[in-house]
Design a protein around this motif. Structure first.
Motif, mmCIF file in Angstrom:
data_model
loop_
_atom_site.group_PDB
_atom_site.id
_atom_site.type_symbol
_atom_site.label_atom_id
_atom_site.label_comp_id
_atom_site.label_asym_id
_atom_site.label_seq_id
_atom_site.Cartn_x
_atom_site.Cartn_y
_atom_site.Cartn_z
ATOM 1 N N GLN A 74 0.828 -1.203 0.000
ATOM 2 C CA GLN A 74 0.000 0.000 0.000
ATOM 3 C C GLN A 74 0.869 1.262 0.000
ATOM 4 O OE1 GLN A 74 -3.231 -0.815 -0.895
ATOM 5 N NE2 GLN A 74 -4.074 0.304 0.835
ATOM 6 N N ILE A 75 1.903 1.243 0.827
ATOM 7 C CA ILE A 75 2.796 2.405 0.899
ATOM 8 C C ILE A 75 3.523 2.601 -0.429
ATOM 9 C CG2 ILE A 75 4.851 3.345 2.026
ATOM 10 C CD1 ILE A 75 3.943 1.796 4.563
ATOM 11 N N ALA A 76 4.013 1.493 -1.005
ATOM 12 C CA ALA A 76 4.733 1.585 -2.286
ATOM 13 C C ALA A 76 3.819 2.132 -3.379
ATOM 14 C CB ALA A 76 5.264 0.204 -2.679
ATOM 15 N N ARG A 77 2.576 1.668 -3.422
ATOM 16 C CA ARG A 77 1.627 2.165 -4.430
ATOM 17 C C ARG A 77 1.326 3.650 -4.208
ATOM 18 N NH1 ARG A 77 -1.539 -2.667 -3.122
ATOM 19 N NH2 ARG A 77 -1.063 -4.314 -4.622
ATOM 20 N N ALA A 78 1.136 4.021 -2.951
ATOM 21 C CA ALA A 78 0.813 5.421 -2.648
ATOM 22 C C ALA A 78 1.963 6.336 -3.052
ATOM 23 C CB ALA A 78 0.502 5.587 -1.162
ATOM 24 N N MET A 79 3.195 5.922 -2.774
ATOM 25 C CA MET A 79 4.352 6.745 -3.135
ATOM 26 C C MET A 79 4.522 6.817 -4.656
ATOM 27 S SD MET A 79 5.411 7.973 -0.339
ATOM 28 C CE MET A 79 6.824 8.802 -1.044
ATOM 29 N N GLU A 80 4.292 5.703 -5.344
ATOM 30 C CA GLU A 80 4.386 5.708 -6.810
ATOM 31 C C GLU A 80 3.306 6.597 -7.414
ATOM 32 O OE1 GLU A 80 5.620 4.893 -10.680
ATOM 33 O OE2 GLU A 80 6.630 4.670 -8.741
ATOM 34 N N ALA A 81 2.105 6.533 -6.852
ATOM 35 C CA ALA A 81 1.026 7.395 -7.330
ATOM 36 C C ALA A 81 1.382 8.861 -7.141
ATOM 37 C CB ALA A 81 -0.272 7.064 -6.595
ATOM 38 N N LYS B 140 10.128 12.202 -1.045
ATOM 39 C CA LYS B 140 10.470 10.938 -1.702
ATOM 40 C C LYS B 140 11.480 10.147 -0.873
ATOM 41 C CE LYS B 140 9.668 12.655 -6.401
ATOM 42 N NZ LYS B 140 10.288 12.966 -7.713
ATOM 43 N N LEU B 141 12.487 10.831 -0.350
ATOM 44 C CA LEU B 141 13.505 10.163 0.453
ATOM 45 C C LEU B 141 12.915 9.627 1.751
ATOM 46 C CD1 LEU B 141 16.411 9.337 0.964
ATOM 47 C CD2 LEU B 141 16.857 11.644 1.872
ATOM 48 N N SER B 142 12.103 10.426 2.417
ATOM 49 C CA SER B 142 11.522 9.971 3.674
ATOM 50 C C SER B 142 10.555 8.812 3.443
ATOM 51 C CB SER B 142 10.813 11.118 4.399
ATOM 52 O OG SER B 142 9.760 11.656 3.617
ATOM 53 N N GLY B 143 9.878 8.786 2.291
ATOM 54 C CA GLY B 143 9.008 7.663 1.966
ATOM 55 C C GLY B 143 9.795 6.373 1.825
ATOM 56 N N GLN B 144 10.952 6.451 1.166
ATOM 57 C CA GLN B 144 11.818 5.277 1.046
ATOM 58 C C GLN B 144 12.308 4.824 2.413
ATOM 59 O OE1 GLN B 144 14.894 6.658 -1.582
ATOM 60 N NE2 GLN B 144 13.566 6.693 -3.387
ATOM 61 N N MET B 145 12.670 5.787 3.257
ATOM 62 C CA MET B 145 13.139 5.457 4.609
ATOM 63 C C MET B 145 12.044 4.774 5.423
ATOM 64 S SD MET B 145 15.204 8.892 5.725
ATOM 65 C CE MET B 145 16.803 9.326 5.054
ATOM 66 N N ALA B 146 10.827 5.317 5.341
ATOM 67 C CA ALA B 146 9.719 4.765 6.114
ATOM 68 C C ALA B 146 9.416 3.333 5.679
ATOM 69 C CB ALA B 146 8.484 5.643 5.965
ATOM 70 N N ILE C 88 3.883 10.301 6.084
ATOM 71 C CA ILE C 88 5.082 9.458 5.996
ATOM 72 C C ILE C 88 5.797 9.403 7.340
ATOM 73 C CG2 ILE C 88 7.382 9.290 4.961
ATOM 74 C CD1 ILE C 88 6.116 10.469 2.395
ATOM 75 N N GLU C 89 5.889 10.546 8.000
ATOM 76 C CA GLU C 89 6.503 10.568 9.330
ATOM 77 C C GLU C 89 5.763 9.635 10.276
ATOM 78 O OE1 GLU C 89 7.835 13.918 12.618
ATOM 79 O OE2 GLU C 89 5.771 13.859 11.888
ATOM 80 N N ARG C 90 4.443 9.615 10.192
ATOM 81 C CA ARG C 90 3.643 8.752 11.055
ATOM 82 C C ARG C 90 3.872 7.275 10.733
ATOM 83 N NH1 ARG C 90 2.725 8.932 15.240
ATOM 84 N NH2 ARG C 90 0.678 7.914 15.265
ATOM 85 N N ILE C 91 4.094 6.946 9.462
ATOM 86 C CA ILE C 91 4.411 5.555 9.109
ATOM 87 C C ILE C 91 5.689 5.125 9.826
ATOM 88 C CG2 ILE C 91 5.167 4.039 7.237
ATOM 89 C CD1 ILE C 91 3.250 5.641 5.396
ATOM 90 N N GLY C 92 6.682 6.019 9.834
ATOM 91 C CA GLY C 92 7.911 5.729 10.566
ATOM 92 C C GLY C 92 7.660 5.529 12.046
ATOM 93 N N ASP C 93 6.759 6.331 12.601
ATOM 94 C CA ASP C 93 6.413 6.187 14.023
ATOM 95 C C ASP C 93 5.778 4.828 14.302
ATOM 96 O OD1 ASP C 93 7.349 8.738 14.535
ATOM 97 O OD2 ASP C 93 5.371 9.674 14.474
#
Length: 235
Positions: free
Chosen positions: A31-38, A127-133, A197-202
């Motif tokens: 889901q995260i990968a699709r959302a970031m690609e979108a 984009k970078l933080s999405g990859q990190m998360a 994205i920050e919340r995903i990391g949390d």
């Protein structure tokens, strides 16, 4: 996910629970990968895929939580086994909430795609933080599967990097909006995405903290980062 038990049926229960939890984790990662690609491509059909996937995640959360309750009722676990089941339930909640954040990213992307200034903001930090998360979530699930407290402690410390990218984007965004008020609307949408994205990391960090709790019995949710190594090793 746990040591062998006298009851082989208990081991089967825990193995099945672990499999289901990791299956849910895999869906959240997708889901995260699709959302970031979108977000990167303004692919609206991909946005709809994310929104559709959210229903499956909600169903899995309920199914797995019910199974945790059934295992507790059947086996009446104590000590580490009880901590493990409690942690599994919390992990499921954090996975569902991470999925919610992916849905938020998708919905904001749909709004941004309709904006005239959609590409006027440099979103390199997002984009970078999405990859990190995504990476931290994958590592957190792996640490939970192996009950690896050292890996879990490192994940908790690494989450700070996502926070730093979020703060860097906020500073840049303020500059954009001051220089060109036309970017305010799209800028605020991107800020919403950055926060998601920050919340995903949390949520990934919460899963990692659960690993330390299961193995050592120590609640490290509010422990200073420099103390994590000691708590993770149980020393």
């Amino acid at each position: 996910m746990s040591d062998k038990h006298i009851s082989s049926k208990f081991d089967v229960d825990l193995k099945l629970l672990s499999t289901r939890l990791l299956e849910m984790g895999g869906l959240v990662e997708s889901q995260i990968a699709r959302a970031m690609e979108a977000m990167n491509t303004f692919d609206l059909p991909l946005v709809e895929q994310v929104l559709e996937g959210e229903r499956r995640l909600n169903a899995m959360e309920i199914e797995i939580d019910e199974e945790v309750g059934n295992i507790i009722a059947r086996r009446q676990p104590a000590a580490r086994d009880l901590r493990l089941l409690m942690a599994a339930s919390k992990c499921v909640t954090n996975l569902e909430r991470a999925g919610d954040e992916a849905r938020k990213i998708a919905k904001r992307t749909r709004r941004i795609a309709m904006e005239a200034n959609a590409r006027s903001v440099n979103i390199a930090e997002i984009k970078l933080s999405g990859q990190m998360a995504s990476n931290i979530l994958r590592r957190a699930l792996d640490a939970f599967a192996r009950m690896d407290t050292v890996a879990a402690a490192q994940i908790i410390q690494d989450d700070e990097a996502i926070d730093n990218e979020f703060r860097a984007f906020m500073r840049k965004l303020v500059t954009y909006m001051m220089e060109d008020p036309r970017t305010i609307s799209v800028g605020l949408d991107y800020l919403f995405i950055a926060k998601a994205i920050e919340r995903i990391g949390d949520h990934a960090t919460n899963i990692a903290e659960s690993v330390v709790y299961v193995v050592s019995g120590t609640d490290v949710r509010h422990v200073p980062r420099d103390q994590l190594g000691r708590d993770a090793s149980g020393s």
